[in-house]
Design an enzyme around this catalytic site. Sequence first.
Site, PDB file in Angstrom:
ATOM      1  N   CYS A  56      18.808 -60.761  42.201  1.00 13.29           N
ATOM      2  CA  CYS A  56      19.838 -60.422  40.963  1.00 13.29           C
ATOM      3  C   CYS A  56      18.733 -59.103  39.416  1.00 13.29           C
ATOM      4  O   CYS A  56      17.876 -59.371  39.560  1.00 13.29           O
ATOM      5  CB  CYS A  56      20.196 -61.189  39.702  1.00 13.29           C
ATOM      6  SG  CYS A  56      20.771 -61.505  38.287  1.00 13.29           S
ATOM      7  N   CYS A  59      16.633 -59.689  36.600  1.00 12.58           N
ATOM      8  CA  CYS A  59      14.879 -59.709  36.515  1.00 12.58           C
ATOM      9  C   CYS A  59      14.691 -58.426  37.222  1.00 12.58           C
ATOM     10  O   CYS A  59      14.839 -58.475  38.351  1.00 12.58           O
ATOM     11  CB  CYS A  59      14.108 -60.613  36.106  1.00 12.58           C
ATOM     12  SG  CYS A  59      15.107 -62.146  35.607  1.00 12.58           S
ATOM     13  N   CYS A 130      20.159 -69.218  35.793  1.00 12.65           N
ATOM     14  CA  CYS A 130      19.810 -68.427  34.822  1.00 12.65           C
ATOM     15  C   CYS A 130      18.611 -68.404  33.959  1.00 12.65           C
ATOM     16  O   CYS A 130      18.868 -69.874  33.422  1.00 12.65           O
ATOM     17  CB  CYS A 130      20.149 -67.919  33.901  1.00 12.65           C
ATOM     18  SG  CYS A 130      20.232 -66.291  33.425  1.00 12.65           S
ATOM     19  N   GLN A 233      20.293 -58.110  18.362  1.00 12.78           N
ATOM     20  CA  GLN A 233      18.595 -58.527  18.894  1.00 12.78           C
ATOM     21  C   GLN A 233      19.007 -59.243  19.663  1.00 12.78           C
ATOM     22  O   GLN A 233      19.639 -60.186  19.588  1.00 12.78           O
ATOM     23  CB  GLN A 233      17.903 -58.373  17.939  1.00 12.78           C
ATOM     24  CG  GLN A 233      17.423 -57.366  17.124  1.00 12.78           C
ATOM     25  CD  GLN A 233      17.034 -55.507  18.058  1.00 12.78           C
ATOM     26  OE1 GLN A 233      16.529 -55.944  19.023  1.00 12.78           O
ATOM     27  NE2 GLN A 233      17.117 -54.856  17.746  1.00 12.78           N
ATOM     28  N   PHE A 260      20.914 -46.514  11.264  1.00  9.55           N
ATOM     29  CA  PHE A 260      21.417 -47.002  12.624  1.00  9.55           C
ATOM     30  C   PHE A 260      21.351 -48.713  11.880  1.00  9.55           C
ATOM     31  O   PHE A 260      20.980 -49.338  12.636  1.00  9.55           O
ATOM     32  CB  PHE A 260      20.802 -46.559  13.410  1.00  9.55           C
ATOM     33  CG  PHE A 260      20.524 -45.057  13.536  1.00  9.55           C
ATOM     34  CD1 PHE A 260      21.568 -44.372  14.327  1.00  9.55           C
ATOM     35  CD2 PHE A 260      19.465 -44.014  12.952  1.00  9.55           C
ATOM     36  CE1 PHE A 260      21.497 -43.054  14.726  1.00  9.55           C
ATOM     37  CE2 PHE A 260      19.317 -42.914  13.690  1.00  9.55           C
ATOM     38  CZ  PHE A 260      20.315 -42.345  14.589  1.00  9.55           C
ATOM     39  N   GLU A 278      25.071 -46.277   9.131  1.00 11.14           N
ATOM     40  CA  GLU A 278      25.371 -46.629  10.476  1.00 11.14           C
ATOM     41  C   GLU A 278      27.137 -45.804  10.777  1.00 11.14           C
ATOM     42  O   GLU A 278      28.465 -45.953   9.704  1.00 11.14           O
ATOM     43  CB  GLU A 278      25.920 -48.114  10.007  1.00 11.14           C
ATOM     44  CG  GLU A 278      26.575 -48.184  11.907  1.00 11.14           C
ATOM     45  CD  GLU A 278      26.047 -47.885  12.644  1.00 11.14           C
ATOM     46  OE1 GLU A 278      26.636 -48.465  13.359  1.00 11.14           O
ATOM     47  OE2 GLU A 278      24.726 -48.768  12.912  1.00 11.14           O
ATOM     48  N   ASP A 324      16.328 -47.166  13.091  1.00 14.92           N
ATOM     49  CA  ASP A 324      15.756 -48.188  14.743  1.00 14.92           C
ATOM     50  C   ASP A 324      17.688 -47.128  15.495  1.00 14.92           C
ATOM     51  O   ASP A 324      19.070 -48.003  15.619  1.00 14.92           O
ATOM     52  CB  ASP A 324      17.330 -49.666  14.135  1.00 14.92           C
ATOM     53  CG  ASP A 324      17.355 -50.723  15.159  1.00 14.92           C
ATOM     54  OD1 ASP A 324      16.598 -50.102  16.319  1.00 14.92           O
ATOM     55  OD2 ASP A 324      17.529 -51.272  15.402  1.00 14.92           O
ATOM     56  N   CYS A 350      14.109 -49.413  21.408  1.00 16.61           N
ATOM     57  CA  CYS A 350      14.324 -49.844  22.620  1.00 16.61           C
ATOM     58  C   CYS A 350      13.971 -48.942  23.351  1.00 16.61           C
ATOM     59  O   CYS A 350      14.301 -49.246  25.313  1.00 16.61           O
ATOM     60  CB  CYS A 350      15.242 -49.904  23.052  1.00 16.61           C
ATOM     61  SG  CYS A 350      16.454 -49.032  22.389  1.00 16.61           S
TER      62      CYS A 350
END
Length: 393
Positions: A56, A59, A130, A233, A260, A278, A324, A350
């Site tokens: 999968c 992960c 899961c 998030q 953002f 934004e 962000d 991120c």
Amino acid sequence: MSDVDEIVRVAARGEGVTADGRHVPFAAPGDRVLPGGDIEAGPHHQVPPCRHFPECGGCQLQHLDDASWSQFILDRISSALATQGLEAAIRAPALSPPRTRRRATLHAESSGRIGFSMEKSHAIVDLAECHVLAPELFALVAPLRRLIHVLRPRRRLDVHLTLADQGVDLLINGVMPEGLAAAEAITAFAEGNRLARVAFDEGYGPEVRWEPEAVTITLGGVPVPLPPASFLQATREGEAALVAAVREVVTGEGVVADLFAGLGTFALALPGRIYAAEAGREAIMALKAAAARSHRTVFTEHRDLYRRPLTPAELDRFSAVVIDPPRAGAKEQAQALAGSKTPKLAYVSCNPSSFARDVNTMVEGGWQIDWIQPVGQFRWSTHVELAASLSRR
């Protein structure tokens, strides 16, 4: 090379790496690679909890314990900084627990298979369990199989699941159901599973088929209208860690800019007067409406910060800035920040690589990195997030 090699670190894509640079799939720090290629598990190698690992694609790191996953996150950030010639104080990562993901995109096909794609493949892993999805989301997998069988889609579907205040918000991309039988099946499915909303999108925008009451997501204690498939998030725990880090940077300052801003994850969690910009029209309108109803002093602007970043003169009006951006970072906005007189910045990212690139531009303009707070909210994933405090030297 010796007869037995030891894994010393984990590479960016999740492979274990020996001291001489050999990459070994599914190996953890402290594992020993035997001459025949077998892995002798070390102290940081755990038994993957899910039967679908490693096929999968949801992960990549279930074979790591939390200590080695934390070190992987630290290494990713420090390596990204090093490529730009930077160093910083990096705090211990804040890790989200298993089964806390409140948003996810699964894939489905007419056969009834539904799940994440296999690693490096478009084939779907048909989920039987899961360990990352919140239980409320995973509980929909079996009922969705039955609904998709009724809908009989002609192509692969994307299934967006979000845990909202009223329950699970569902958006299915790739089909637009027609006819009485489909309508009855959707209503029965939504009622039976107590869904907050069901919408479909065949490429022309979401069409809502079920929404008994307006769907919201609470941010900073304020219910915010939630457009279908909006960005949030990934976990409540991850959001709380990022918000705490941002508040540490900007609390006590005067007027703060949130760039953002999205739906207002940070704007609604900060005290004082906030300017929020934004590019997503639905998101900024939702934030504007929520701020007005809650009497928060948030001034909103629909603004594409890639095409029209805030200028140094505009930035100089603020005591602090929160930024962000998406994974691509904010190259143009970083250049403007480098030329501004703004004294404080909270940078949420991120993508450690684009973060390091942007921050390098700012360091060259007179900024310094005070500290970095890593956040691991995509459990057992190579995805790394962070919040950083920057200030003028």
